[in-house]
Design a protein around this motif. Structure first.
Motif, PDB file in Angstrom:
ATOM      1  N   ARG A  81       0.855  -1.188   0.000  1.00 48.92           N
ATOM      2  CA  ARG A  81       0.000   0.000   0.000  1.00 48.92           C
ATOM      3  C   ARG A  81       0.883   1.227   0.000  1.00 48.92           C
ATOM      4  O   ARG A  81       2.068   1.163   0.344  1.00 48.92           O
ATOM      5  CB  ARG A  81      -0.894   0.006   1.244  1.00 48.92           C
ATOM      6  CG  ARG A  81      -0.100   0.029   2.538  1.00 48.92           C
ATOM      7  CD  ARG A  81      -0.956  -0.087   3.775  1.00 48.92           C
ATOM      8  NE  ARG A  81      -1.884   1.030   3.894  1.00 48.92           N
ATOM      9  CZ  ARG A  81      -2.718   1.185   4.925  1.00 48.92           C
ATOM     10  NH1 ARG A  81      -2.732   0.290   5.907  1.00 48.92           N
ATOM     11  NH2 ARG A  81      -3.530   2.211   4.985  1.00 48.92           N
ATOM     12  N   ALA A  87       1.979   3.586   7.891  1.00 49.31           N
ATOM     13  CA  ALA A  87       0.916   2.757   8.455  1.00 49.31           C
ATOM     14  C   ALA A  87       1.386   2.026   9.705  1.00 49.31           C
ATOM     15  O   ALA A  87       0.571   1.696  10.581  1.00 49.31           O
ATOM     16  CB  ALA A  87       0.424   1.753   7.413  1.00 49.31           C
ATOM     17  N   GLN A  88       2.686   1.794   9.827  1.00 49.56           N
ATOM     18  CA  GLN A  88       3.202   1.085  10.997  1.00 49.56           C
ATOM     19  C   GLN A  88       3.214   1.968  12.242  1.00 49.56           C
ATOM     20  O   GLN A  88       3.351   1.463  13.349  1.00 49.56           O
ATOM     21  CB  GLN A  88       4.596   0.541  10.693  1.00 49.56           C
ATOM     22  CG  GLN A  88       4.571  -0.509   9.591  1.00 49.56           C
ATOM     23  CD  GLN A  88       5.914  -1.175   9.394  1.00 49.56           C
ATOM     24  OE1 GLN A  88       6.569  -1.579  10.344  1.00 49.56           O
ATOM     25  NE2 GLN A  88       6.332  -1.296   8.143  1.00 49.56           N
ATOM     26  N   GLY A  90       0.629   4.303  12.518  1.00 51.66           N
ATOM     27  CA  GLY A  90      -0.648   4.973  12.304  1.00 51.66           C
ATOM     28  C   GLY A  90      -1.325   5.424  13.573  1.00 51.66           C
ATOM     29  O   GLY A  90      -2.175   6.330  13.549  1.00 51.66           O
ATOM     30  N   ALA A 127      -2.279   7.268  10.465  1.00 49.91           N
ATOM     31  CA  ALA A 127      -3.374   6.645   9.721  1.00 49.91           C
ATOM     32  C   ALA A 127      -4.172   7.678   8.944  1.00 49.91           C
ATOM     33  O   ALA A 127      -4.570   7.445   7.798  1.00 49.91           O
ATOM     34  CB  ALA A 127      -4.291   5.885  10.682  1.00 49.91           C
ATOM     35  N   VAL A 130      -2.325   8.819   5.807  1.00 52.37           N
ATOM     36  CA  VAL A 130      -2.480   7.877   4.695  1.00 52.37           C
ATOM     37  C   VAL A 130      -3.884   7.956   4.107  1.00 52.37           C
ATOM     38  O   VAL A 130      -4.064   8.110   2.894  1.00 52.37           O
ATOM     39  CB  VAL A 130      -2.170   6.437   5.147  1.00 52.37           C
ATOM     40  CG1 VAL A 130      -2.470   5.452   4.022  1.00 52.37           C
ATOM     41  CG2 VAL A 130      -0.705   6.309   5.571  1.00 52.37           C
ATOM     42  N   GLU A 131      -4.902   7.876   4.980  1.00 52.56           N
ATOM     43  CA  GLU A 131      -6.284   7.777   4.505  1.00 52.56           C
ATOM     44  C   GLU A 131      -6.760   9.036   3.797  1.00 52.56           C
ATOM     45  O   GLU A 131      -7.420   8.968   2.755  1.00 52.56           O
ATOM     46  CB  GLU A 131      -7.212   7.474   5.683  1.00 52.56           C
ATOM     47  CG  GLU A 131      -8.678   7.375   5.287  1.00 52.56           C
ATOM     48  CD  GLU A 131      -9.603   7.160   6.468  1.00 52.56           C
ATOM     49  OE1 GLU A 131     -10.825   7.059   6.242  1.00 52.56           O
ATOM     50  OE2 GLU A 131      -9.103   7.118   7.616  1.00 52.56           O
TER      51      GLU A 131
END
Length: 496
Positions: A81, A87-88, A90, A127, A130-131
Motif C-alpha cells: 500500500r 501505516a506502521q 498509524g 493513519a 495515509v487515509e
C-alpha cells in the motif's frame, strides 16, 4: 474533537493494484528478466520514464510534480500500500499540523479532482495522513496508472555499465532491478525510499551491542503501539526505552498512560547524554506547541518518579536470561550500569541504506552519509530542523547524473529533516529533470523554528526519529496524563 478532515478515501490497493513492474511501461521501456540476452535497451534515455522509488509523502509529491510537468514516470513501492511505513505508526499523532504536511503540487492535483482539504491546523495521525492524503493522491488519475505496489527495488545501475566504466556512461539508461528479477530502464531515478527499514542498533558505538542479535525477540524499534495492538507485550512489565529523540518521548508517554491502567508497569529511560534537557526541548517557546508539550509532559513524569531516567548510558552488552533481558552500559571511562527488563524499545533512530545504489557513482559525506554538498547545511552541530536552509537539485546531485536521493534518506544520519523540506527538494529536482534550471535553483522554504532539534553529532542516532516520511515521533491518539487533548506531535523527528 473533530479532525475536520476529508471523507474516507478508497484504499490505495483499490487505486493501484500490485503489478509486476516488468509489465508496466506506459511511459518507457521494460527490460526482460535477467538472462534474456535478446533484451534491447533504448539508446535515448530521455524517452524513458523517471522512476520514483517509494510511495510515501515525498515519493508521491515527486510523482505529483512530474505529472504537472508532463514527464513520464513510474512509482515503485515495496509495500502492499502507499504509505506502508507510515501505516506502521498509524496510531501516533504528528506534532506538525496539516498545513506543514501537504505538498503544493499534490494539493493542486487533489483540489482539481474535488478533494476536501483537511483542517490546516489539525494534527493528523499517521493513519489519517495515509487515509485522507496519500491514498487519495495515489488514486488520482494522473498518478494511479503509474504506481506499482509490491515492487521492491534491489539494485540500480547503468545498463551495460558497472561503476568503473566511464565512456558513454551518461547516455546509458538507468537499470532498476526488482526483487522478482524483473528490470526497468529509466532516464532518471528519484530515490525516496526512506530509512524505516534500516534502524540503528542499540550499541552506543554504532556497532551492535554484544549479544544484541541473540536478544532480538526482546527488542522493538521505534513507536510500538503500546496502548493498542502491542499492549499485552508491555502491560504489567518492565520496559527499558533507549534513545533521546521524539520517538522515545512518545513511547515513554504511552507507557506512563499504560501504567495508570496496569499498575505493575515499570518504565526506565536510558540516554547517553548527561541530562535530558535536549529531549525536554523548548516547552511553551516551541513554534510547534504540540512538540513543546511533549517535552513538558515527559519532564513532569521523570521528576515525579514515574519514569526512571538513567543518564550517561552507553549500551554495550545485552544478555537474555529466561524471560528477562539484562542491558549493560559501559561508558568511555569504563564505568558500568546495569538494567534488568522484560522489554526493550530501541528508539535509537535510523540510517540510510545506499546498497541498492552500490553500482552508481555517489559522493557521500563520510560522516552523515548525505551528499557532500548538503552535509554542511544539515549538520546537527550547527542546525536544528527550523534552521536548515532551503536546498534542491544542486545540493542533492551526485556524480551519477540523473540520480537523486530525496526525503529523509537524503539527510543520512542528520536528525534535522522536515517533511516540508522533502517537498521542496522534489520540486527542485523535478524542475531540473524538466530542464527548468531557473525554477530548480529558486529554492524557498518557510519552516517553524524549533529550537529543540540541535544535538551533538555523537548523539545524532538517538535524536533521529527516522521515519521514512521524515516525521519523527508524536503522541499516541489515546489521551494521556497531563494533556488536555490527545493531538500532540510529529512523525518526522523533530520535524513533520
Amino acid at each position: 474533537m473533530s479532525s475536520g478532515c476529508c471523507g474516507p478515501a478508497a484504499p490505495a490497493e483499490q487505486s493501484a493494484q500490485a503489478v509486476p513492474a516488468a509489465q508496466s511501461t506506459a511511459a518507457g521501456q521494460t527490460v526482460p528478466a535477467a538472462g534474456n540476452e535478446q533484451a534491447v535497451l533504448s539508446p535515448q534515455p530521455a524517452h524513458l520514464p523517471v522512476v520514483v522509488i517509494g510511495a510515501g509523502p515525498v515519493g508521491l509529491a515527486a510523482a505529483a510534480h512530474l505529472a504537472e510537468r508532463g514527464l513520464g514516470f513510474l512509482v515503485l513501492e515495496a509495500g502492499s500500500r502507499v504509505g506502508a511505513s507510515i501505516a506502521q505508526w498509524g496510531h501516533v499523532r504528528t506534532f506538525s499540523p496539516w498545513k506543514y504536511d501537504l505538498d503544493a503540487a499534490a494539493r493542486r492535483l487533489l483540489d482539481a479532482h474535488g478533494w476536501a482539504a483537511p483542517d490546516p491546523d489539525w494534527l493528523p495521525t499517521g493513519a489519517e495522513l495515509v487515509e485522507h492524503y496519500l491514498a487519495p493522491l495515489a488514486a488520482h488519475p494522473a498518478i494511479a496508472p503509474h504506481l506499482h505496489l509490491n515492487a521492491q527495488v534491489t539494485g540500480i545501475s547503468r545498463a551495460g555499465f558497472d561503476r568503473v566504466r566511464t565512456t558513454g556512461r551518461e547516455a546509458a539508461p538507468f537499470l532498476i532491478r526488482l526483487a522478482d528479477g524483473s528490470e526497468i530502464t529509466a532516464r532518471a531515478v528519484v530515490d525516496a525510499s526512506g530509512t524505516w527499514r534500516t534502524p540503528n542498533v542499540l550499541g552506543a558505538s554504532g556497532l551492535p551491542a554484544q549479544g544484541e542479535h541473540a536478544a532480538a525477540a526482546f527488542v522493538d524499534h521505534a513507536l510500538p503501539d503500546v496502548l493498542g495492538t502491542d499492549r499485552a507485550a508491555y502491560a504489567g512489565r518492565h520496559t527499558l526505552v533507549v534513545g533521546a529523540g521524539h520517538s522515545a518521548a512518545t513511547t515513554l508517554l504511552a507507557l506512563a498512560a499504560l501504567a495508570d491502567e496496569a499498575p505493575d508497569t515499570r518504565i526506565t529511560w536510558a540516554i547517553r547524554a548527561g541530562n535530558a534537557a535536549r529531549t525536554y526541548g523548548g516547552g511553551a517557546a516551541d513554534a510547534l506547541p504540540a512538540r513543546g508539550a511533549l517535552g513538558t509532559r515527559l519532564r513532569a513524569l521523570v521528576e515525579s518518579g514515574r519514569i526512571t531516567l538513567l543518564t550517561g548510558f552507553f549500551t554495550h552488552e545485552v544478555t537474555v536470561d529466561g524471560e528477562a533481558v539484562t542491558v549493560v552500559s559501559r561508558d568511555p571511562s569504563g564505568v558500568e550500569q546495569k538494567v534488568v527488563a522484560d522489554r526493550i524499545v530501541a528508539a535509537t533512530g535510523y540510517r540510510p541504506d545506499h546498497s541498492i545504489a552500490s553500482e552508481l557513482r555517489l559522493d557521500l559525506d563520510p560522516v552523515l552519509g548525505s551528499t557532500r554538498a548538503l552535509a554542511p547545511l544539515i549538520d546537527p552541530n550547527h542546525h536544528s530542523c527550523g534552521t536548515v536552509p532551503a536546498h534542491g537539485a544542486d545540493e542533492l546531485a551526485h556524480p551519477e547524473a540523473g540520480y537523486y536521493a530525496v526525503g529523509v534518506k537524503s539527510y543520512g544520519r542528520a536528525p534535522t529533516f522536515l517533511m516540508a523540506t522533502g517537498y521542496e527538494q522534489v520540486r527542485s529536482v523535478v524542475a531540473a529533470l524538466a530542464g527548468d534550471w531557473a525554477a530548480a535553483r529558486q529554492v524557498r522554504l518557510e519552516l517553524p523554528e524549533t529550537g529543540v532539534c540541535s544535538s551533538d553529532l555523537a548523539d545524532a542516532q538517538e535524536t533521529r526519529a527516522g521515519l521514512a516520511t521524515g516525521i519523527s515521533g508524536g503522541l499516541p491518539t489515546t489521551p494521556l496524563p497531563l494533556a488536555g487533548v490527545s493531538a500532540t506531535t510529529d512523525g518526522g523527528g523533530c520535524c513533520g
